[in-house]
Design an enzyme around this catalytic site. Sequence first.
Site, PDB file in Angstrom:
ATOM      1  N   ASP A   1       0.842  -0.923 -13.965  1.00  0.00           N
ATOM      2  CA  ASP A   1       1.590  -1.583 -12.899  1.00  0.00           C
ATOM      3  C   ASP A   1       1.824  -3.056 -13.213  1.00  0.00           C
ATOM      4  O   ASP A   1       2.952  -3.552 -13.074  1.00  0.00           O
ATOM      5  CB  ASP A   1       0.834  -1.451 -11.566  1.00  0.00           C
ATOM      6  CG  ASP A   1       0.819  -0.017 -11.057  1.00  0.00           C
ATOM      7  OD1 ASP A   1       0.220   0.217  -9.992  1.00  0.00           O
ATOM      8  OD2 ASP A   1       1.394   0.869 -11.716  1.00  0.00           O
TER       9      ASP A   1
ATOM     10  N   GLY B   1       0.812  -1.223   0.000  1.00  0.00           N
ATOM     11  CA  GLY B   1       0.000   0.000   0.000  1.00  0.00           C
ATOM     12  C   GLY B   1       0.838   1.262   0.000  1.00  0.00           C
ATOM     13  O   GLY B   1       0.465   2.277   0.581  1.00  0.00           O
ATOM     14  N   SER B   2       2.015   1.201  -0.691  1.00  0.00           N
ATOM     15  CA  SER B   2       2.946   2.340  -0.588  1.00  0.00           C
ATOM     16  C   SER B   2       3.378   2.936  -1.920  1.00  0.00           C
ATOM     17  O   SER B   2       4.331   3.698  -1.978  1.00  0.00           O
ATOM     18  CB  SER B   2       4.202   1.896   0.182  1.00  0.00           C
ATOM     19  OG  SER B   2       3.833   1.483   1.477  1.00  0.00           O
ATOM     20  N   GLY B   3       2.725   2.511  -2.998  1.00  0.00           N
ATOM     21  CA  GLY B   3       3.034   3.148  -4.277  1.00  0.00           C
ATOM     22  C   GLY B   3       4.106   2.449  -5.089  1.00  0.00           C
ATOM     23  O   GLY B   3       4.479   2.918  -6.166  1.00  0.00           O
ATOM     24  N   LEU B   4       4.624   1.326  -4.580  1.00  0.00           N
ATOM     25  CA  LEU B   4       5.679   0.605  -5.312  1.00  0.00           C
ATOM     26  C   LEU B   4       5.130  -0.617  -6.044  1.00  0.00           C
ATOM     27  O   LEU B   4       5.877  -1.502  -6.434  1.00  0.00           O
ATOM     28  CB  LEU B   4       6.809   0.196  -4.344  1.00  0.00           C
ATOM     29  CG  LEU B   4       7.563   1.341  -3.668  1.00  0.00           C
ATOM     30  CD1 LEU B   4       8.738   0.801  -2.851  1.00  0.00           C
ATOM     31  CD2 LEU B   4       8.044   2.389  -4.668  1.00  0.00           C
ATOM     32  N   GLY B   5       3.795  -0.645  -6.205  1.00  0.00           N
ATOM     33  CA  GLY B   5       3.199  -1.676  -7.045  1.00  0.00           C
ATOM     34  C   GLY B   5       3.069  -3.031  -6.387  1.00  0.00           C
ATOM     35  O   GLY B   5       3.152  -4.072  -7.045  1.00  0.00           O
ATOM     36  N   SER B   6       2.823  -3.041  -5.054  1.00  0.00           N
ATOM     37  CA  SER B   6       2.724  -4.343  -4.378  1.00  0.00           C
ATOM     38  C   SER B   6       1.525  -5.141  -4.873  1.00  0.00           C
ATOM     39  O   SER B   6       1.577  -6.363  -4.987  1.00  0.00           O
ATOM     40  CB  SER B   6       2.636  -4.161  -2.860  1.00  0.00           C
ATOM     41  OG  SER B   6       1.377  -3.600  -2.470  1.00  0.00           O
ATOM     42  N   SER B   7       0.413  -4.443  -5.187  1.00  0.00           N
ATOM     43  CA  SER B   7      -0.778  -5.186  -5.647  1.00  0.00           C
ATOM     44  C   SER B   7      -0.515  -5.821  -7.012  1.00  0.00           C
ATOM     45  O   SER B   7      -0.899  -6.965  -7.262  1.00  0.00           O
ATOM     46  CB  SER B   7      -1.987  -4.262  -5.734  1.00  0.00           C
ATOM     47  OG  SER B   7      -1.836  -3.304  -6.771  1.00  0.00           O
TER      48      SER B   7
ATOM     49  N   GLU C   1      -5.593  -7.060 -10.890  1.00  0.00           N
ATOM     50  CA  GLU C   1      -5.493  -5.639 -10.557  1.00  0.00           C
ATOM     51  C   GLU C   1      -6.860  -4.945 -10.608  1.00  0.00           C
ATOM     52  O   GLU C   1      -7.109  -3.989  -9.862  1.00  0.00           O
ATOM     53  CB  GLU C   1      -4.536  -4.929 -11.520  1.00  0.00           C
ATOM     54  CG  GLU C   1      -3.067  -5.022 -11.126  1.00  0.00           C
ATOM     55  CD  GLU C   1      -2.682  -4.052 -10.010  1.00  0.00           C
ATOM     56  OE1 GLU C   1      -2.866  -4.419  -8.825  1.00  0.00           O
ATOM     57  OE2 GLU C   1      -2.227  -2.951 -10.297  1.00  0.00           O
TER      58      GLU C   1
HETATM   59  N1  LIG Z   1       2.479  -9.407  -0.202  1.00  0.00           N
HETATM   60  C1  LIG Z   1       1.155  -9.184  -0.054  1.00  0.00           C
HETATM   61  N2  LIG Z   1       0.433  -9.945   0.798  1.00  0.00           N
HETATM   62  C2  LIG Z   1      -0.907  -9.759   0.943  1.00  0.00           C
HETATM   63  N3  LIG Z   1      -1.610  -8.790   0.298  1.00  0.00           N
HETATM   64  C3  LIG Z   1      -0.923  -7.986  -0.544  1.00  0.00           C
HETATM   65  C4  LIG Z   1       0.489  -8.140  -0.770  1.00  0.00           C
HETATM   66  N4  LIG Z   1       0.879  -7.197  -1.659  1.00  0.00           N
HETATM   67  C5  LIG Z   1      -0.227  -6.492  -1.982  1.00  0.00           C
HETATM   68  N5  LIG Z   1      -1.299  -6.950  -1.315  1.00  0.00           N
HETATM   69  C6  LIG Z   1      -2.679  -6.425  -1.443  1.00  0.00           C
HETATM   70  O1  LIG Z   1      -2.612  -5.204  -2.196  1.00  0.00           O
HETATM   71  C7  LIG Z   1      -3.065  -4.100  -1.382  1.00  0.00           C
HETATM   72  C8  LIG Z   1      -2.202  -2.871  -1.669  1.00  0.00           C
HETATM   73  O2  LIG Z   1      -2.481  -2.509  -3.002  1.00  0.00           O
HETATM   74  P1  LIG Z   1      -2.535  -0.961  -3.426  1.00  0.00           P
HETATM   75  O3  LIG Z   1      -2.742  -0.936  -4.898  1.00  0.00           O
HETATM   76  O4  LIG Z   1      -3.473  -0.207  -2.569  1.00  0.00           O
HETATM   77  O5  LIG Z   1      -1.059  -0.430  -3.067  1.00  0.00           O
HETATM   78  P2  LIG Z   1       0.270  -0.601  -3.937  1.00  0.00           P
HETATM   79  O6  LIG Z   1       0.024  -1.521  -5.092  1.00  0.00           O
HETATM   80  O7  LIG Z   1       1.358  -1.006  -2.996  1.00  0.00           O
HETATM   81  O8  LIG Z   1       0.534   0.886  -4.434  1.00  0.00           O
HETATM   82  P3  LIG Z   1       0.329   1.460  -5.940  1.00  0.00           P
HETATM   83  O9  LIG Z   1      -0.890   0.778  -6.491  1.00  0.00           O
HETATM   84  O10 LIG Z   1       0.135   2.927  -5.757  1.00  0.00           O
HETATM   85  O11 LIG Z   1       1.594   1.108  -6.682  1.00  0.00           O
HETATM   86  C9  LIG Z   1      -2.918  -4.589   0.053  1.00  0.00           C
HETATM   87  O12 LIG Z   1      -3.855  -3.898   0.907  1.00  0.00           O
HETATM   88  C10 LIG Z   1      -3.280  -6.059  -0.089  1.00  0.00           C
HETATM   89  O13 LIG Z   1      -4.704  -6.227  -0.174  1.00  0.00           O
HETATM   90  C1  LIG Z   2      -2.507   5.633  -9.745  1.00  0.00           C
HETATM   91  C2  LIG Z   2      -2.179   4.704 -10.875  1.00  0.00           C
HETATM   92  O1  LIG Z   2      -2.024   5.449 -12.086  1.00  0.00           O
HETATM   93  C3  LIG Z   2      -0.852   4.010 -10.655  1.00  0.00           C
HETATM   94  C4  LIG Z   2      -0.756   3.315  -9.338  1.00  0.00           C
HETATM   95  O2  LIG Z   2       0.535   2.753  -9.171  1.00  0.00           O
HETATM   96  C5  LIG Z   2      -3.319   3.685 -11.014  1.00  0.00           C
HETATM   97  C6  LIG Z   2      -3.251   2.874 -12.316  1.00  0.00           C
HETATM   98  O3  LIG Z   2      -2.663   3.361 -13.297  1.00  0.00           O
HETATM   99  O4  LIG Z   2      -3.812   1.742 -12.307  1.00  0.00           O
HETATM  100 MG   LIG Z   3      -1.484  -1.197  -6.515  1.00  0.00          MG
END
Ligand SMILES: Nc1ncnc2c1ncn2[C@@H]1O[C@H](COP(=O)(O)OP(=O)(O)OP(=O)(O)O)[C@@H](O)[C@H]1O
Ligand SMILES: C[C@@](O)(CCO)CC(=O)[O-]
Ligand SMILES: [Mg+2]
Length: 385
Positions: A202, A139-145, A191
């Site tokens: 992402d 949940g920090s912007g580094l594309g964990s989802s 996604e």
């Molecule tokens: N290693 C993991 N284990 C379990 N759930 C995860 C994991 N990585 C991602 N997730 C899921 O993805 C969600 C975070 O996704 P979110 O798109 O909000 O943030 P992000 O991908 O880190 O940031 P961004 O999309 O801006 O790059 C978490 O709340 C969880 O539901």
């Molecule tokens: C905020 C956004 O542009 C990037 C999130 O990492 C959303 C997306 O493109 O899916």
């Molecule tokens: Mg994400």
Amino acid sequence: MEVTARAPGKIILSGEHAVVHGSTAVVASIDLYTFVSLRLSTSENDCTLRLLLKDVGLELSWDVGKIKAALPESDGFDSSTPTTCTREFSEAISALVAEQNIPEAKIGPAGISAFLWLYTSIRGFEPATVVVKSELPLGSGLGSSAALSVALAAALLASLSPGSLDSSKQGWLDFEDDKLDLLNRWAFEGEKILHGKPSGIDNTVSTYGSIIEFKSGNLTMIKSNLPLKMLITNTKVERNTKALVAGVSERTLRHPEAMASVFRAMDSISTEFSMLIQSPATDELAITENEKKIAELMEMNQGLLQCLGVSHAVIETVLRTTLKYKLTSKLTGAGAGGCVLTLLPSLLSGTLVDKVIAELESCGFQCLIAGIGGKGAQVSFISTS
Ligand SMILES: Nc1ncnc2c1ncn2[C@@H]1O[C@H](COP(=O)(O)OP(=O)(O)OP(=O)(O)O)[C@@H](O)[C@H]1O
Ligand SMILES: C[C@@](O)(CCO)CC(=O)[O-]
Ligand SMILES: [Mg+2]
């Protein structure tokens, strides 16, 4: 047999949020990965699908017969045809997640829903144990989802048909190009559950790696002639990308013309950013000149992201702190907390970098310098016999 997939996180160098509305964005993979291990059950008596989420300390399990009974009737799964989770399936999957009584504080349910959709769509109802572990902050912007969606899809597809992947080989193996396209399309379905209305940027960079110019689903791999050394500061303010993307869309409905102008400006910035990093820069003077222009584009991009309403007080703190050292920063990813990029010019002394990091970490932030533009999704086969 056990298969392990890994997929990288990413930093968006330019164009986040605008890319959801059709603008160009530039994105790079980083050498921090999410790992998914899949081990199919060998015992006839085992009817359980287990999901171990190591980063949030959750161990979940379902009887595969119950999963099958809970999901709407379908013509069976077809791993070669990525399919969007329908409202009917989404409601049934949400009920399967709800019965696990997961503490909200631990994790949003979307990641588990994405797992159940991808697993049942690609592997059906086979008992197995799936373990997820990540080097990325969630949940920090580094594309964990996206890294989660890509690594899940990669492990599932590789377990179904290794194809050209030689399971006797050790180490991390690359997918064939046509398999990467299928993988990316399945990850995009994950996604959609996690982001609501993702652009696909992402999951694309997590699948293919490298540095990518992305617009409306079209990708161009680009090679940088600049070092592009970036300090990544994690403000540790977690946020939800789905909600932030929805918020920008709502603002667009309220101010269509003004927001369209912002998206057009961000499109121009990304196009120039891509051209600049590819332009030949052989000597120090040329590199320094191009780095100054990149820094200006980052500053302009950050200003436009504030127009979209996705900055945050902690991001402003990072901007002010790095500006004291004449360094330029911008948020990366969905914003509203999460991570901030600071361009580290190639002639910057290590001592100064250490001073900047020390001051940022004294604010309670966490700093890292990641390698960018590396490999995308890969798999490894570990014999468990
Ligand atoms: N290693 C993991 N284990 C379990 N759930 C995860 C994991 N990585 C991602 N997730 C899921 O993805 C969600 C975070 O996704 P979110 O798109 O909000 O943030 P992000 O991908 O880190 O940031 P961004 O999309 O801006 O790059 C978490 O709340 C969880 O539901
Ligand atoms: C905020 C956004 O542009 C990037 C999130 O990492 C959303 C997306 O493109 O899916
Ligand atoms: Mg994400």
